[in-house]
Design an enzyme around this catalytic site. Sequence first.
Site, PDB file in Angstrom:
ATOM      1  N   TYR A 169       1.153  -0.976  -0.219  1.00 58.50           N
ATOM      2  CA  TYR A 169       0.193  -0.102   0.510  1.00 58.50           C
ATOM      3  C   TYR A 169       0.572   0.843  -0.135  1.00 58.50           C
ATOM      4  CZ  TYR A 169      -4.111  -2.926   1.275  1.00 58.50           C
ATOM      5  OH  TYR A 169      -4.592  -4.111   0.501  1.00 58.50           O
ATOM      6  N   ASP A 211      -3.098 -18.104   2.254  1.00 55.65           N
ATOM      7  CA  ASP A 211      -4.734 -18.336   1.957  1.00 55.65           C
ATOM      8  C   ASP A 211      -5.250 -19.641   2.981  1.00 55.65           C
ATOM      9  OD1 ASP A 211      -1.949 -20.042   1.857  1.00 55.65           O
ATOM     10  OD2 ASP A 211      -2.553 -20.881  -0.040  1.00 55.65           O
ATOM     11  N   ASP A 254     -12.202  -8.008   7.315  1.00 52.65           N
ATOM     12  CA  ASP A 254     -13.064  -8.030   6.304  1.00 52.65           C
ATOM     13  C   ASP A 254     -13.769  -9.544   6.530  1.00 52.65           C
ATOM     14  OD1 ASP A 254     -12.834  -5.297   5.325  1.00 52.65           O
ATOM     15  OD2 ASP A 254     -13.922  -5.852   3.663  1.00 52.65           O
ATOM     16  N   ASP A 288      -5.613  -6.010   5.856  1.00 51.72           N
ATOM     17  CA  ASP A 288      -6.493  -5.547   4.819  1.00 51.72           C
ATOM     18  C   ASP A 288      -8.273  -6.658   4.800  1.00 51.72           C
ATOM     19  OD1 ASP A 288      -8.669  -3.719   4.276  1.00 51.72           O
ATOM     20  OD2 ASP A 288      -7.323  -3.725   1.776  1.00 51.72           O
ATOM     21  N   LYS A 315       2.915 -15.207   3.357  1.00 51.73           N
ATOM     22  CA  LYS A 315       3.578 -16.135   1.986  1.00 51.73           C
ATOM     23  C   LYS A 315       4.835 -16.625   1.859  1.00 51.73           C
ATOM     24  CE  LYS A 315       0.875 -18.050  -1.437  1.00 51.73           C
ATOM     25  NZ  LYS A 315       0.053 -19.494  -1.270  1.00 51.73           N
TER      26      LYS A 315
HETATM   27  C1  IPM Z   1      -9.560  -0.726   5.696  1.00 53.30           C
HETATM   28  C2  IPM Z   1      -9.961  -0.114   3.849  1.00 53.30           C
HETATM   29  C3  IPM Z   1      -8.815   1.001   3.452  1.00 53.30           C
HETATM   30  C4  IPM Z   1      -7.726  -0.236   3.966  1.00 53.30           C
HETATM   31  C5  IPM Z   1      -8.665   1.599   1.859  1.00 53.30           C
HETATM   32  C6  IPM Z   1     -10.085   1.568   1.449  1.00 53.30           C
HETATM   33  C7  IPM Z   1      -8.061   2.029   1.773  1.00 53.30           C
HETATM   34  O1  IPM Z   1     -10.069  -0.868   2.824  1.00 53.30           O
HETATM   35  O2  IPM Z   1      -9.137   0.488   6.440  1.00 53.30           O
HETATM   36  O3  IPM Z   1      -9.529  -1.536   5.776  1.00 53.30           O
HETATM   37  O4  IPM Z   1      -7.325  -0.722   2.411  1.00 53.30           O
HETATM   38  O5  IPM Z   1      -6.427  -0.149   4.087  1.00 53.30           O
HETATM   39 MG    MG Z   2     -10.300  -2.583   4.346  1.00 52.93          MG
END
Ligand code: IPM
Ligand code: MG
Length: 354
Positions: free
Chosen positions: A142, A219, A247, A243, A187
Site C-alpha cells: 500500500y 490462503d 474483512d 486488510d 506467504k
Molecule cells: C481499510 C480499508 C482501507 C485499507 C482502504 C479504504 C484504503 O479497506 O481500512 O481496511 O485498505 O486500508
Molecule cells: Mg479494508
Amino acid sequence: MQINLAVVKGDGIGPEIVTEGEKVLNKIGEMYGHTFTYTDILAGGAAIDKTGVPLPDESLEIAKKSDSVLLGAVGGPKWDNLPGNIRPEKALLGLRGGLGLFANIRPAKLYDALADACPLKPEIAGDGIDLVIVRELTGGIYFGDRGERNGKTFDELAYSREEIERIGRVGFEMAMKRRKKVTSVDKANILETSRLWRSVMHELAKEYPEVEYSDMLVDNCAMQIVRNPAQFDVIVTENMFGDILSDEASMTTGSIGMLPSSSLGSTSLGMYEPIHGSAPDIAGQNKANPIATILSCAMMLRDSFGLMKEAECIENAVAKVLDDGYRTGDIMDEGGKLLGTTQMGDKIVEYLKK
Ligand code: IPM
Ligand code: MG
C-alpha cells in the site's frame, strides 16, 4: 482529563455515526470528570469537494497536534472515477503515514446476543470467536512504489526488518495480555518479503517464550477463519493480508457494523475508526449501526489514554443493550427491537453505568 480530538466525520454515514460516538464520550466525560473537545478536520470525499485534495495539509497538521483522531468513514461512488492520487481513500493512507500509525488493531469478537447473526454454523462458532488482527499499516504494497515499467504496471511490495519487528512486537505484547497465542500470517512459500517476515517473527518469538507461536500461510488462514475461528487469539500480518483477513474475520461476528479498530504508532496519539465503510446506500437515513464507532471510542479511552474503567463502562453498556434485544437493521433478528442510529446512541448512553 482534558482530551482534544481531531474528528473526521467523513462521507456517507460517517457524520451520523461520529455524532453518536461523541454523544457517548460526552456522557463518559460527565460521569468520570473528563472534558472532550472536538475539532472537525476535512478528509476524504468531503475534502475533495471543498479543496480538491483528499487530505489538505491543514487537516494533517491539526491531527498531529491533537491527542487522538476519531474517524467515521470516507469514500463513496461519487468519487470513484477520479484519478488514483485524489481518491478519498488516499486520506486514510495520508493520515496513517503522516501520523506514523504503523499498527492497526482489529478485534473480532462474537457477542453472545448476536450468535444468530453469525453466518457460521453453531457447531463452528460455538467454541467462541474472540480474535484480534494486528495489521501492519504503513508499509508493504500500500505504500510501495507504483507505476509503469517495460510495458507493465507494477505495485511494489517491500518490508524492512525494522518495520516487521515493531509490528511483531505489538502482536506479542497484545498476546501477553490475552490468551498468549500468536499466529503470524505470511506467504513465505512465494514471497521474499514473507520469508524475511517469518525470520524476524521467529527471532521475536524467542523473546516471548510464554507465547504459543505459529506461522500460517495467508490462503490457509483465510480458510481457517471460517473453519475454526476459535483457534485464533492474535493474528499478526502485513498490510494487505491484514486488510483482506480483517474483512473476513469481521463477518464471522455477524456484522461488519459492530467492529472497532485502532491505529497506533509510537506515541499515545492514535486513530480510531469503525472498520466498515461509508455505506452511501443508507447515508442520511438514520439506519447506520453506530456501535463500531462507539466501541472505537472505548478503544481510544483504553489504548491512548489508559482510561480502563471508562472503556469498560462503554463496552458493558453495548453488551447490555444487545442482551436486552436492541438492534439496528444490520443485526436485526427475530424479536429484536429495531432502533435508528440516534436511538441506538441514546440507548447506549442510557445504559452507561459506573
Ligand atoms: C481499510 C480499508 C482501507 C485499507 C482502504 C479504504 C484504503 O479497506 O481500512 O481496511 O485498505 O486500508
Ligand atoms: Mg479494508
